[in-house]
Write an enzyme that holds these catalytic residues in place. Structure first.
Site, PDB file in Angstrom:
ATOM      1  N   CYS A 102      40.065  42.911  29.546  1.00 16.58           N
ATOM      2  CA  CYS A 102      38.736  42.926  30.171  1.00 16.58           C
ATOM      3  C   CYS A 102      38.104  41.535  30.187  1.00 16.58           C
ATOM      4  O   CYS A 102      37.972  40.893  29.142  1.00 16.58           O
ATOM      5  CB  CYS A 102      37.843  43.885  29.388  1.00 16.58           C
ATOM      6  SG  CYS A 102      36.102  43.831  29.859  1.00 16.58           S
ATOM      7  N   TYR A 126      35.404  42.647  41.835  1.00 20.24           N
ATOM      8  CA  TYR A 126      35.377  44.099  41.680  1.00 20.24           C
ATOM      9  C   TYR A 126      34.800  44.767  42.922  1.00 20.24           C
ATOM     10  O   TYR A 126      35.287  45.818  43.355  1.00 20.24           O
ATOM     11  CB  TYR A 126      34.556  44.486  40.443  1.00 20.24           C
ATOM     12  CG  TYR A 126      35.286  44.268  39.151  1.00 20.24           C
ATOM     13  CD1 TYR A 126      35.960  45.311  38.529  1.00 20.24           C
ATOM     14  CD2 TYR A 126      35.322  43.018  38.537  1.00 20.24           C
ATOM     15  CE1 TYR A 126      36.647  45.119  37.333  1.00 20.24           C
ATOM     16  CE2 TYR A 126      36.001  42.805  37.354  1.00 20.24           C
ATOM     17  CZ  TYR A 126      36.671  43.863  36.757  1.00 20.24           C
ATOM     18  OH  TYR A 126      37.352  43.664  35.586  1.00 20.24           O
TER      19      TYR A 126
END
Length: 329
Positions: A40, A171
């Protein structure tokens, strides 16, 4: 009915751990545990900050499996599938201890209060700023100033653009459900990359003469770009390795102690390609790209700058926190 646009959830638990304990959570050595996934980017910020500031001895680290399931991030990398300090199998257990029946997502980075087992914060935007400014009493000798007061306005401005267009933009591109939505995000990503390339052509770091929080936040996206964002998130105008300035800048940081020694390319690839089944239903993880280039000379030192200012590099990676040799160049 129109398609939904990707929107990142706000952090639900925004308590701060501060020197004065104003939110009820005072800075204390050995009290808290930082939970990250090496996959992440938001969690990677915290891992890098912790290394650079030398907080390893004061703030312990838990590393999750890169493949979470519907029960949240899991501790399957640890013996018995339990975190050895918190004694839990899934991160949601710390969330549940803080707020029963919590309906939101379970995210990393997260800081957990070890004595109570309760989540303290999952506020990824504020967490690293507090590590830099509130935890100073526990910093190592020679720790750099990652958020120097005299540069904060400029750092904040740079970070805002990087977040909106790039950190989150990839994203928005990857999870777009409509062509126009994708193209807007794609345009934002490469417009920002072009601006950053221009900014960094004549200066070693984003703000000032040393590494700051702004560099950390840019690096975590750049280091993932060619491996996952270029293909998986359809940000494929060009690779970072095709931009001489950004590629040299990214390599400079990667080769700086505290940056590359926290990066696990295996975890990064397995998470994105294995978890996002809506984008990659086969679950196949690409064999590439070749990572050898990350260790090639960058020559960015010719621009001057001092990575740690008047400070020093962090020491060796603590035992048990090393990235496996076959997960890096």
């Amino acid at each position: 009915m129109g398609r939904k646009t990707f929107k990142r959830s706000r952090s639900h638990f925004t308590d701060r751990i501060t020197a004065d304990g104003a939110d009820g959570w005072p800075v204390e050595a050995d009290r808290y545990r930082l939970v990250i996934s090496r996959a992440c980017p938001w969690a990677s910020r915290a891992a890098i900050s912790r290394r650079l500031l030398g907080l390893e001895g004061a703030l312990s680290l838990a590393i999750t499996d890169p493949l979470q399931d519907d029960r949240s991030w899991r501790f399957t990398l640890d013996p018995g599938g339990k975190d050895p300090v918190l004694g839990i199998r899934f991160l949601h257990e710390a969330y549940d201890a803080r707020e029963s029946e919590y309906p939101g997502g379970v995210s990393v980075p997260a800081i957990v209060d070890v004595p109570s087992g309760r989540l303290v914060t999952n506020d990824y935007q504020q967490l690293t700023l507090d590590l830099a400014t509130e935890w100073t009493g526990l910093h190592r000798p020679g720790a750099p100033e990652l958020y120097p007061e005299k540069l904060r306005d400029e750092i904040d401005e740079v970070m805002e653009g990087v977040y909106e267009d790039l950190n989150n933009g990839v994203y928005r591109s990857g999870f777009a459900t409509g062509q126009e939505e994708h193209e807007r995000a794609y345009g934002d990503v490469f417009r920002r990359l072009d601006l950053l390339s221009e900014r960094l052509a004549g200066r070693r770091y984003l703000v000032g003469e040393t590494i700051t929080e702004a560099d950390i936040r840019l690096f975590v996206t750049l280091v993932r770009f060619d491996a996952v964002y270029h293909g998986h998130f359809k940000c494929n105008r060009s690779k970072i390795s095709e931009d001489p300035v950004l590629w040299a800048y990214a390599r400079d940081l990667y080769q700086t102690p505290g940056f590359g020694d926290t990066v696990d390319f295996d975890h990064i690839k397995r998470h994105y390609y294995g978890v996002h089944t809506g984008i990659n239903p086969t679950g196949i993880v690409p064999a590439g790209p070749d990572l050898a280039g990350w260790l090639t000379p960058h020559h960015r030192d010719q621009l001057g700058g001092r990575p740690f200012g008047d400070g020093t590099p962090p020491g060796p990676v603590p035992a048990g926190e090393e990235v496996p040799a076959d997960h890096r160049p």
